[in-house]
Design an enzyme around this catalytic site. Structure first.
Site, PDB file in Angstrom:
ATOM      1  N   ILE A 211      11.098 -16.856  -2.429  1.00 45.08           N
ATOM      2  CA  ILE A 211      12.233 -17.280  -1.602  1.00 45.08           C
ATOM      3  C   ILE A 211      13.126 -16.124  -1.189  1.00 45.08           C
ATOM      4  CG2 ILE A 211      12.361 -19.667  -2.395  1.00 45.08           C
ATOM      5  CD1 ILE A 211      14.538 -18.776  -4.364  1.00 45.08           C
TER       6      ILE A 211
ATOM      7  N   GLY B 190      14.878  -9.457  -4.293  1.00 43.25           N
ATOM      8  CA  GLY B 190      16.002  -8.934  -5.062  1.00 43.25           C
ATOM      9  C   GLY B 190      15.834  -7.436  -5.233  1.00 43.25           C
TER      10      GLY B 190
ATOM     11  N   GLU C 273      10.607  -9.644  -6.544  1.00 41.04           N
ATOM     12  CA  GLU C 273      10.718 -10.860  -5.740  1.00 41.04           C
ATOM     13  C   GLU C 273      11.534 -11.940  -6.447  1.00 41.04           C
ATOM     14  OE1 GLU C 273       6.651 -10.952  -5.665  1.00 41.04           O
ATOM     15  OE2 GLU C 273       6.471 -10.071  -3.669  1.00 41.04           O
TER      16      GLU C 273
ATOM     17  N   ASP D 201      32.323  -7.812  -6.213  1.00 41.62           N
ATOM     18  CA  ASP D 201      31.475  -7.886  -5.009  1.00 41.62           C
ATOM     19  C   ASP D 201      31.448  -9.317  -4.492  1.00 41.62           C
ATOM     20  OD1 ASP D 201      29.875  -7.011  -2.991  1.00 41.62           O
ATOM     21  OD2 ASP D 201      28.045  -6.877  -4.184  1.00 41.62           O
TER      22      ASP D 201
END
Ligand code: AMP
Length: 949
Positions: free
Chosen positions: A588, A591, A595, A707
């Site tokens: 999906i 990162g 994955e 962040d």
């Protein structure tokens, strides 16, 4: 016939015979019929047959053959086959030929000719010709015809391409590729046309084609020239087209049309586009002066010249005093976003001189303006006068006499004081210790800074103040204190040491006493409270864990760094999951470490749930593994409906994985962009409320996110937003938005509070600033904050008090909240619990969201000046007295206190009976208070149900 070169051997074998066929037409045959004699070997061969280049040749035989059984006297030596042979250099047998039908005496009598036809092919042939031979070994044969031929693909014209007459290849299924030749004013389209000649002499598999060359069009298979007024340019438009508006073709066969006078075309304009001309001047220009900045705004020109690429240029000129003319504004004047090629109809001009007249010329240009040299430029002009302004920065700070604990500084007045300087502010801190600094003031342009450490490097910055406010700080100057002791400073030093030792002893005693009291359970511990950001040294409170004291009931975030072994931290906060319970179904996302996949998690005894699976790609270093699992050590400490939930980790098998709940709608920024304009304001505020609630939880835990941005919020199928992306290293390295600051750290500039950018002051208050940016992202459906402005321009604009304008259709109340989050002074920003409180109020009272941001705050592509707006949720928690006052029941405050109801939490539990007990006897007052208590409970449930303190 023999005269055509047939040769028979021996002479008494094959015979040439003239006959008639069944229709009595004369035929010539070669016959042999020596069936009764032994050892027959009769040859009949042709003359040399030229192949004419053919490599594969066909031989068609027509013959009759006598049925041996029908011969009187029995079979004897009779044969029913004969051999066919060929010779290039020596004879080779081609085949043994038998008859499909042989004839008998009867047939002869009936004059029925049972003619057989056999075809054989030969190849590959290597010589220019060959011989053909028929060998009879004792059969009764009449050879009626022998046809030797080859096949060829005939000359062909197809799709304007000519293919020559072609001889096929030698192999049975071979195709010979032939390149065609474009005829009659045509050209190959993309590639030369090709066809394939088969051994059967058929043209197969056409590839490519020819089309008429520009200036011609295909009509009935040939290319005809374009008429006047028409043109054909591209190879893939088939017919001639009429010239587009404002262009002409004065000759036949035009490949393009030329523009009429006063109209132009640029190379990148497509041929079917009309010729265009430069735009007229911009209209309705207005200016708005703010100190030494001017905001210019205008409307699009009346006449765009027929083009969509209209851009605007600004010419800035300063009016010289006493009418001495005009002078171009120098490079110091700044234009936001830029001076030329503006695509929007506004610009901010900053850093002008104060009390000065300026003349601005606004010009509209488009793609053909450069070509239209004769076209008189059309400007709109604006004259403005700037106001007072803060002084320009102090440019140089010098070091004077230096001692062990003091440095004398001096500086010059700023180049542009823009008024009378009232005082200077000197900010300083020890180098590398920038988390705290000191500010002192001076009316002079010099000052001795005292109380410094010896042999230490300090950073100094100076700024001036006039009645217009503070100017910007000077750049940083580094000066070092002297290492030598002077008589006076030694005395001071001794005094300081003595005082410091005394203070340290007192402090030690107090801390020891405090710990002892806690240990003995004597000191009442804060049950509900706000534990400050752990990463903030100024606000830091001690948290003990990992073998130290942990206060029961107070949950705080524990930095995984406090663990010597990072694996221990992971397993303390994250459950180990056996990989067999997980199945990976889809990828999906991507990162930093590998994955991100999704699939079901089936834990024994629990219902199956969908999870997101972050994987650590193979070949990782030990450091990468640690960094990867770092996020799990943080996430595992949180438990809140608006924080992404950690299900566990897989560390005992490979790949290493982090398993979290699955968020069907992915990250918020992409989700909003995909669904632009699709949600109601209440839905958007609901999302914001969720994020604020998650952030309130994090700040209560003492965790500073650093962040917070829409890209780091995940959305599930119920539109619930959850904060994700934890782990400090990720902030610095992973986020594509993070840029290196002048100090080397990587920071997502557009989302970060100025103090965090300037000196890494990351606190929950800087998270609030980022939250304001997230609000703006949400209300503008994923628009990029500050659009295409550079990071440097963003920093400057914020420093100059400019802020993002309200997004389109944004309720004013929300914009006010954003602006509050962007207060320069971080203590003036709202806290997350106040934000949640305010959003709840707005949700409960949707009419408060009706009023939209004033259009002057919404002009795209520029920033608005910051004006603070007070939030209506107080910073302090309301006291019982204030609450009673607010419902006009203040008279009961004392009774409530005496009855032990001193906090709103206890009041919220009160019943009518409790009210009577404390002395509220009037039924009307009881009813009013109970109604308000019920409302308070609803509010507390909606805001606090998930806070786990
Ligand atoms: P991250 O490394 O956390 O930034 O994840 C990379 C991408 O994977 C994100 O931008 C999301 O699109 C997706 N993703 C990460 N975690 C989840 C999750 N829990 N549910 C759905 N998608 C996720």
């Amino acid at each position: 016939m023999g005269d055509l070169g047939w040769v028979a051997y021996p002479k008494n074998g094959w015979e040439e015979i003239g006959e008639v066929d069944e229709d009595y037409a004369p035929i010539h045959t070669y016959q042999v019929c020596r069936v009764m004699e032994q050892n027959q070997n009769n040859w009949l061969h042709t003359n040399w047959i030229l192949t004419e280049g053919a490599q594969r040749v066909f031989i068609e035989l027509k013959f009759t053959l006598r049925d041996c059984n029908s011969l009187p006297g029995g079979v004897g030596t009779c044969k029913e086959t004969f051999n066919m042979l060929m010779k290039e250099s020596r004879y080779i047998k081609i085949d043994t030929i038998a008859a499909d039908e042989s004839f008998t005496e009867l047939d002869l009598g009936d004059r029925v000719m049972k003619l057989n036809t056999e075809v054989r092919d030969l190849g590959p042939l290597t010589r220019k010709g060959f011989y053909l031979a028929f060998q009879d070994l004792g059969a009764c044969i009449a050879l009626v015809s022998v046809r030797v031929f080859y096949k060829r693909c005939p000359f062909l014209v197809k799709s304007l391409a000519e293919f020559p007459d072609t001889i096929p290849g030698s192999e049975a299924s071979q195709l010979v590729e032939v390149v065609g030749h474009c005829v009659n004013n045509s050209l190959p389209l993309y590639e030369p046309p090709r066809m394939h000649c088969s051994t059967e002499g058929e043209w197969l598999v056409p590839i490519g084609k020819c089309v008429c060359q520009p200036g011609f069009e295909e009509i009935n298979g040939s290319c005809k020239v374009c008429k006047m007024g028409f043109y054909r340019s591209l190879l893939d438009s088939l017919a001639c087209s009429k010239c587009p508006p404002h262009s002409v073709a004065r000759q036949t066969g035009a490949t393009s049309c030329s523009c009429e006078d006063g109209y132009y075309k640029i190379d990148s304009d497509p041929p079917n586009m009309a010729c265009t001309r430069p735009p007229s001047a911009p209209r309705n220009a207005i200016s708005n002066v703010n100190e030494t900045s001017v905001f210019l705004e205008w409307s699009v020109p009346m006449e765009t010249g027929g083009r969509k690429d209209v851009r605007y240029n600004i010419l800035c000129r300063r009016v010289l005093p006493d009418g001495r003319g005009l002078e171009e504004c120098g490079p110091n004047v700044r234009f936001l976003p830029r001076r030329v090629a503006l695509s929007n109809t506004s610009v901010m001009v900053a850093d002008l001189q104060s009390h000065t007249n300026y003349s601005f010329l606004l010009e509209a240009v488009n793609g053909v303006s450069e070509l239209a040299k004769d076209h008189a430029k059309q400007y709109v002009s604006l004259n403005v006068t700037t106001n007072q302004a803060a002084p320009s920065p102090v440019s140089v700070v010098r070091k004077g006499h230096t001692e062990k604990s003091s440095i004398a500084l001096s500086w010059a007045e700023p180049d542009r004081p823009n008024g009378i300087i009232l005082e200077y502010e000197i900010k300083y801190f020890e180098k590398e210790q920038d988390s705290s600094y000191t500010i002192i003031k001076s009316k002079e342009t010099e000052m001795v800074v005292e109380g410094l450490k010896p042999s230490s490097v300090y950073i100094f910055q100076v700024r001036a103040r006039t009645s217009a406010g503070y100017g910007a700080f000077s750049r940083r100057f580094e000066f070092q204190t002297s290492p030598y002791l002077t008589a006076t400073s030694e005395r001071t030093q001794a005094l300081i040491v003595a005082v410091a030792i005394t203070l340290a002893l007192v402090l030690l005693a107090v801390v020891a006493g405090f710990l002892l009291t806690v240990h003995l359970g004597l000191l009442p511990l804060r049950r509900c409270g706000y534990s400050k950001a752990k990463q903030d040294p100024e606000e830091e409170k001690m948290h003990f864990h990992n073998g130290h004291i942990k206060f029961p009931g107070v949950r705080t975030y524990i930095d995984p760094l406090t663990y010597e072994d990072p694996n221990q931290a992971v397993h303390e906060f994250a459950q180990e999951i056996d990989v067999s319970f997980i199945s990976i179904e889809r990828i999906i996302g991507a990162g930093e470490f590998g994955e991100v996949c999704s699939g079901p998690l089936r834990l024994p005894g629990k219902r199956e749930i969908q999870v997101a699976i972050k994987t650590l790609k193979a070949g990782y270093t030990e450091q990468q593994r640690r960094d990867f699992l770092w996020e799990a050590s943080i996430m595992g400490q949180f438990n809140h409906p608006n924080i992404i939930r950690l299900e566990g980790v897989v560390t005992k098998s490979k790949p290493v994985m982090i398993i979290t709940e699955y968020m069907e709608n992915g990250s918020l920024d992409t989700f909003l962009k995909k669904n632009d304009g699709q949600f109601t304001v209440i839905q958007l505020v609901g999302m914001l409320r969720g994020i604020a609630s998650g952030m309130r939880y994090l700040s209560d835990m003492g965790y500073v996110h650093r962040d917070l941005a829409a890209r780091n919020i995940l959305v599930n199928s119920n539109l619930v937003c959850k904060v994700s992306d934890f782990g400090l290293s990720r902030v610095l390295e992973d986020d594509p938005e993070a840029a290196y600051t002048t100090r080397g750290g990587k920071i997502p500039i557009r989302w970060t509070a100025p103090e965090a950018i300037a000196y890494r002051k990351f606190t929950s208050a800087s998270d609030v600033w980022s939250y304001g940016i997230v609000m703006w992202e949400v209300m503008s459906y994923g628009e990029r904050p500050y659009w295409e402005m550079s990071n440097q321009d963003v920093i400057k604009a914020i420093e100059e008090s400019y802020r993002l304008p309200g997004p389109m259709d944004c309720p004013e109340a929300l914009y006010h909240l954003m602006m509050d989050c962007w207060q320069r002074e971080r203590s003036n920003r709202p806290k997350f619990d106040e934000i949640v409180c305010l959003l709840d109020k707005l949700i409960r009272n949707p009419s408060s969201l009706k009023k939209l941001v004033n259009s002057s705050h919404r002009v795209s592509n520029l920033l608005v000046e910051h004006a603070s707006v007070e939030g209506d949720c107080s910073t302090r928690t309301q006291t019982v007295g204030e609450w009673l006052d607010s419902i006009k029941m203040g008279r009961y405050t004392e009774l409530f206190m005496e009855g032990g109801y001193s906090s709103l939490e206890t009041v919220a539990q009160m019943t009518s009976e409790d009210l009577r007990r404390v002395g509220v006897n009037l039924a009307g007052h009881q009813k009013k208070i109970i109604t308000n208590i019920q409302e308070m409970r609803v509010h507390m449930n909606s805001t606090n149900s998930t806070v786990n303190i």
